[in-house]
Design an enzyme around this catalytic site. Structure first.
Site, mmCIF file in Angstrom:
data_model
loop_
_atom_site.group_PDB
_atom_site.id
_atom_site.type_symbol
_atom_site.label_atom_id
_atom_site.label_comp_id
_atom_site.label_asym_id
_atom_site.label_seq_id
_atom_site.Cartn_x
_atom_site.Cartn_y
_atom_site.Cartn_z
ATOM 1 N N GLY A 1 49.882 13.402 37.198
ATOM 2 C CA GLY A 1 50.563 13.065 35.944
ATOM 3 C C GLY A 1 51.604 11.986 36.155
ATOM 4 N N GLY A 2 52.538 11.907 35.248
ATOM 5 C CA GLY A 2 53.568 10.868 35.324
ATOM 6 C C GLY A 2 54.716 11.252 36.258
ATOM 7 N N LYS B 1 16.851 15.705 40.564
ATOM 8 C CA LYS B 1 17.430 16.963 41.055
ATOM 9 C C LYS B 1 18.842 16.648 41.534
ATOM 10 C CE LYS B 1 13.247 19.287 42.509
ATOM 11 N NZ LYS B 1 12.535 20.024 43.540
ATOM 12 N N VAL B 2 19.753 17.565 41.327
ATOM 13 C CA VAL B 2 21.150 17.267 41.665
ATOM 14 C C VAL B 2 21.822 18.468 42.317
ATOM 15 C CG1 VAL B 2 23.425 16.849 40.615
ATOM 16 C CG2 VAL B 2 21.474 15.457 39.927
ATOM 17 N N TYR B 3 22.592 18.194 43.357
ATOM 18 C CA TYR B 3 23.456 19.203 43.971
ATOM 19 C C TYR B 3 24.918 18.786 43.790
ATOM 20 C CZ TYR B 3 19.585 21.665 46.221
ATOM 21 O OH TYR B 3 18.456 22.413 46.447
ATOM 22 N N GLU B 4 25.791 19.739 44.111
ATOM 23 C CA GLU B 4 27.234 19.582 43.931
ATOM 24 C C GLU B 4 27.777 18.168 44.182
ATOM 25 O OE1 GLU B 4 29.877 21.865 43.138
ATOM 26 O OE2 GLU B 4 31.079 20.062 43.306
ATOM 27 N N ASP C 1 29.227 22.308 40.520
ATOM 28 C CA ASP C 1 28.435 23.526 40.326
ATOM 29 C C ASP C 1 29.210 24.560 39.513
ATOM 30 O OD1 ASP C 1 26.108 22.830 41.582
ATOM 31 O OD2 ASP C 1 26.738 23.536 43.534
ATOM 32 N N ASP D 1 6.609 36.929 39.215
ATOM 33 C CA ASP D 1 5.963 35.632 39.424
ATOM 34 C C ASP D 1 5.669 35.072 38.036
ATOM 35 O OD1 ASP D 1 4.351 33.464 39.845
ATOM 36 O OD2 ASP D 1 2.940 34.470 41.194
ATOM 37 N N GLN E 1 24.088 27.773 42.714
ATOM 38 C CA GLN E 1 25.480 28.050 42.358
ATOM 39 C C GLN E 1 25.861 27.833 40.892
ATOM 40 O OE1 GLN E 1 30.010 26.675 43.562
ATOM 41 N NE2 GLN E 1 28.393 26.047 44.899
ATOM 42 N N PHE F 1 16.854 25.263 36.585
ATOM 43 C CA PHE F 1 15.760 24.703 37.371
ATOM 44 C C PHE F 1 15.826 23.182 37.330
ATOM 45 C CE2 PHE F 1 13.455 28.726 36.095
ATOM 46 C CZ PHE F 1 13.514 29.289 37.363
HETATM 47 N N1 CAO Z 1 8.019 32.562 39.760
HETATM 48 C C1 CAO Z 1 7.255 31.499 40.034
HETATM 49 N N2 CAO Z 1 7.755 30.273 40.257
HETATM 50 C C2 CAO Z 1 9.106 30.139 40.237
HETATM 51 C C3 CAO Z 1 9.951 31.221 39.958
HETATM 52 C C4 CAO Z 1 9.362 32.477 39.712
HETATM 53 N N3 CAO Z 1 10.083 33.555 39.447
HETATM 54 N N4 CAO Z 1 11.223 30.764 39.996
HETATM 55 C C5 CAO Z 1 11.164 29.469 40.284
HETATM 56 N N5 CAO Z 1 9.879 29.076 40.433
HETATM 57 C C6 CAO Z 1 9.383 27.741 40.721
HETATM 58 C C7 CAO Z 1 9.642 26.774 39.586
HETATM 59 O O1 CAO Z 1 8.724 26.981 38.552
HETATM 60 C C8 CAO Z 1 9.466 25.446 40.319
HETATM 61 O O2 CAO Z 1 8.094 25.155 40.384
HETATM 62 P P1 CAO Z 1 7.442 23.735 39.937
HETATM 63 O O3 CAO Z 1 8.279 22.662 40.550
HETATM 64 O O4 CAO Z 1 6.073 23.832 40.504
HETATM 65 O O5 CAO Z 1 7.473 23.658 38.474
HETATM 66 C C9 CAO Z 1 9.907 25.771 41.727
HETATM 67 O O6 CAO Z 1 10.074 27.187 41.797
HETATM 68 C C10 CAO Z 1 11.166 25.121 42.219
HETATM 69 O O7 CAO Z 1 12.194 25.059 41.250
HETATM 70 P P2 CAO Z 1 13.306 23.915 41.403
HETATM 71 O O8 CAO Z 1 12.638 22.579 41.408
HETATM 72 O O9 CAO Z 1 14.336 24.139 40.379
HETATM 73 O O10 CAO Z 1 13.938 24.232 42.847
HETATM 74 P P3 CAO Z 1 14.332 23.212 44.026
HETATM 75 O O11 CAO Z 1 14.780 24.080 45.135
HETATM 76 O O12 CAO Z 1 13.254 22.242 44.350
HETATM 77 O O13 CAO Z 1 15.565 22.383 43.430
HETATM 78 C C11 CAO Z 1 17.771 22.125 42.497
HETATM 79 C C12 CAO Z 1 16.841 22.951 43.405
HETATM 80 C C13 CAO Z 1 19.082 22.885 42.411
HETATM 81 C C14 CAO Z 1 17.994 20.751 43.128
HETATM 82 C C15 CAO Z 1 17.133 21.973 41.112
HETATM 83 O O14 CAO Z 1 16.794 23.241 40.623
HETATM 84 C C16 CAO Z 1 18.027 21.268 40.111
HETATM 85 O O15 CAO Z 1 18.187 20.049 40.145
HETATM 86 N N6 CAO Z 1 18.591 22.036 39.175
HETATM 87 C C17 CAO Z 1 19.411 21.513 38.088
HETATM 88 C C18 CAO Z 1 20.761 21.084 38.577
HETATM 89 C C19 CAO Z 1 21.499 22.189 39.261
HETATM 90 O O16 CAO Z 1 21.710 23.260 38.746
HETATM 91 N N7 CAO Z 1 21.982 21.872 40.450
HETATM 92 C C20 CAO Z 1 22.964 22.709 41.103
HETATM 93 C C21 CAO Z 1 22.396 23.618 42.050
HETATM 94 S S1 CAO Z 1 23.708 24.380 42.912
HETATM 95 O O17 CAO Z 1 24.200 23.237 44.010
#
Ligand code: CAO
Length: 479
Positions: free
Chosen positions: A300-301, A189-192, A221, A126, A70, A150
């Site tokens: 606010g106030g 890693k972080v989500y919303e 997000d 890829d 997102q 990522f």
């Molecule tokens: N071709 C080949 N590999 C790909 C690719 C492509 N086109 N696109 C992605 N990948 C691979 C990445 O290289 C990564 O591989 P490695 O870990 O081996 O280096 C893998 O896919 C996974 O990527 P990721 O770690 O970003 O994905 P995840 O699902 O494990 O984590 C998230 C998701 C959102 C937690 C993480 O991306 C993150 O913390 N992002 C930053 C914060 C953020 O934006 N969070 C909000 C997300 S919305 O709620």
């Protein structure tokens, strides 16, 4: 007389020119002169075309969109609405994980995906395949901005370090969303909701007696995506002068804290005494060391609260927000049938009212409960009392005025049919946003390879045959 060139040579020249122009990096010419304020003296003459018909704000900007879920997609969707050519790179066979999340129509891209990826083109690559990297290199050379969200380190692990990218294209802006900025949590890693908690929103949301709450608005997000878009546009503007790209980083924790800055304001005020506008003060409940949750107190106030309206017993959204703004106090007293409060020293001033806000709102509620939330809106707005109906998503989806402004739009999609979405909330008078459906996975792979990157038919075939753009076949996977 000039000698006629042979037909073959002519064709070859035309082909090279076409290839060159296809690969041409979009350039922003730096202003020749700048005055002391850094302002350009050589802006073009004002356009004579009617407003809305001279391209779009970001026409000519090309984005290599490596975003997913997102936060990043919110950012690149905004840039696309402003006219940027957004090329979304997705993993072959899988794509952005949200394509398949919370699916409501079997086999079709989810609303989660479609509502965050309008006006983009999709190519599958890829990135870990040598031929995939060949395509990515070409994209890096032709794009102005790479946007990614990522997990920390993932882009580097693909080989796309800042140094590598910058060597290929020194003008490239590399924009990233991460959960945290540099520090102890930078690798997380972080989500919303994690961001809402880490950015101070959750600890200050909810009722004092209850646990911290996250909000429905996706401030972690979508909020951070908005921040990133502003960073990118600013970096593009600076590049006009500097000629070089830069890194843009938005940490979700920082984005949420920016939106919760009034609570950091209150954190500093609390050291100097109670927060008198919080209803806890009127109730005589002592403050602790940190900013408490303030229920539905006005930010606010101006004291405010959510009050029941007619029908609240069966309709969970039959409520209004009611603000007792000081200048409107006389009108409030008249409307609710308490004209004596206008002159009663126990009620006439904001200071006198502070300790009894709870009782005052209870009295106002006796009146709001006799009206629908829309009647409250009509009666109060006519005499300048700030109120707001609590609108359900159903009411918003059906709101005619939001449809008219393009804030709520109906979009058609080849596999899911018609659906509602939120259009561009930022309205520019000379850059009109049309909302176009999100791309199918890899829908534009061929046109990007040929029209954007200028690969020849045999090169396209070589890249495709290598498997770099398609999902591994099932039997190969099993083997
Ligand atoms: N071709 C080949 N590999 C790909 C690719 C492509 N086109 N696109 C992605 N990948 C691979 C990445 O290289 C990564 O591989 P490695 O870990 O081996 O280096 C893998 O896919 C996974 O990527 P990721 O770690 O970003 O994905 P995840 O699902 O494990 O984590 C998230 C998701 C959102 C937690 C993480 O991306 C993150 O913390 N992002 C930053 C914060 C953020 O934006 N969070 C909000 C997300 S919305 O709620």
């Amino acid at each position: 007389m000039a000698k006629k060139k042979p037909q073959k040579a002519k064709q070859a020249k035309a082909k090279t020119a076409a290839k060159k122009s296809a690969r041409k990096v979009v350039k922003f010419t730096a202003p020749k002169k700048a005055n002391g304020n850094g302002k350009s003296n050589n802006l073009p003459k004002p356009s004579s075309k009617p407003y809305g018909q001279d391209g779009k704000a970001l026409t000519g900007v090309r984005i290599l969109d490596f975003t997913h879920v997102q936060s990043g997609p919110t950012c690149t969707q905004l840039l696309a609405w402003f006219g940027a050519d957004v090329i979304k790179v997705e993993r072959p066979g899988v794509g952005d994980i949200t394509r398949g999340q919370l699916r409501d129509v079997p086999g079709a891209d989810s609303l989660y995906f479609t509502m965050l990826n309008h006006n983009k083109r999709s190519i599958t690559i890829d990135s870990k395949h040598p031929q995939g990297m060949r395509v990515l290199n070409a994209l890096i050379k032709t794009c102005d901005v790479l946007v990614e969200n990522f997990a920390p380190g993932a882009l580097d692990r693909m080989g796309l370090t800042w140094d590598y990218i910058h060597k290929l294209n020194p003008r490239m802006i590399v924009a990233s969303v991460k959960g945290f900025g540099p520090g102890p949590y930078e690798d997380c890693k972080v989500y919303e909701n994690v961001a809402q908690c880490a950015g101070g929103a959750a600890s200050t949301t909810g009722f004092r007696e209850g646990p911290p709450l996250v909000t429905g608005a996706q401030i972690g997000d979508s909020g951070t995506g908005l921040h990133l878009a502003l960073g990118i546009v600013s970096a593009l503007y600076q590049r006009i002068r500097s000629g070089r790209g830069q890194k843009v980083l938005c940490a979700m924790q920082d984005g949420v804290l920016n939106l919760a800055r009034v609570k950091l304001r209150d954190q500093q005020r609390i050291a100097k005494g109670p927060l008198t506008e919080y209803s806890q003060y009127g109730e005589g409940v002592p403050f602790g060391k940190a900013v408490p949750r303030a229920g539905n107190d006005s930010g606010g106030g101006q004291p405010g609260w959510i009050l029941k309206c007619k029908g609240w017993e069966s309709d969970p959204d039959a409520y209004t927000y009611f603000i007792t703004q000081a200048p409107a106090w006389g009108a409030i007293c008249d409307v609710i049938g308490k004209p004596e409060w206008k002159t009663d020293p126990d009620y006439a001033t904001p200071k006198a009212r502070l300790p009894k806000l709870k009782a005052i709102f209870a009295t106002i509620e006796q009146w709001t409960m006799t009206k629908t939330k829309f009647e409250v809106m009509d009666i109060c707005n006519a005499v300048d009392i700030p109120v707001g109906p609590i609108l359900s998503m159903k009411e918003i989806a059906e709101d005619e005025s939001l449809r008219k402004t393009g804030t709520v739009v109906e979009v058609d999609h080849p596999t899911r049919g018609k659906y509602l979405s939120v259009g561009n909330p930022i309205k520019l008078s000379d850059s009109i946003s049309e909302v176009k459906r999100s791309p199918l996975l890899g829908e534009h792979t061929d046109e990007i390879l040929t029209d954007v990157l200028g690969f020849k038919a045999n090169e396209v075939a070589e890249i495709k045959n290598s498997g770099a753009l398609s999902a591994p076949k099932k039997e190969e996977k099993a083997a």
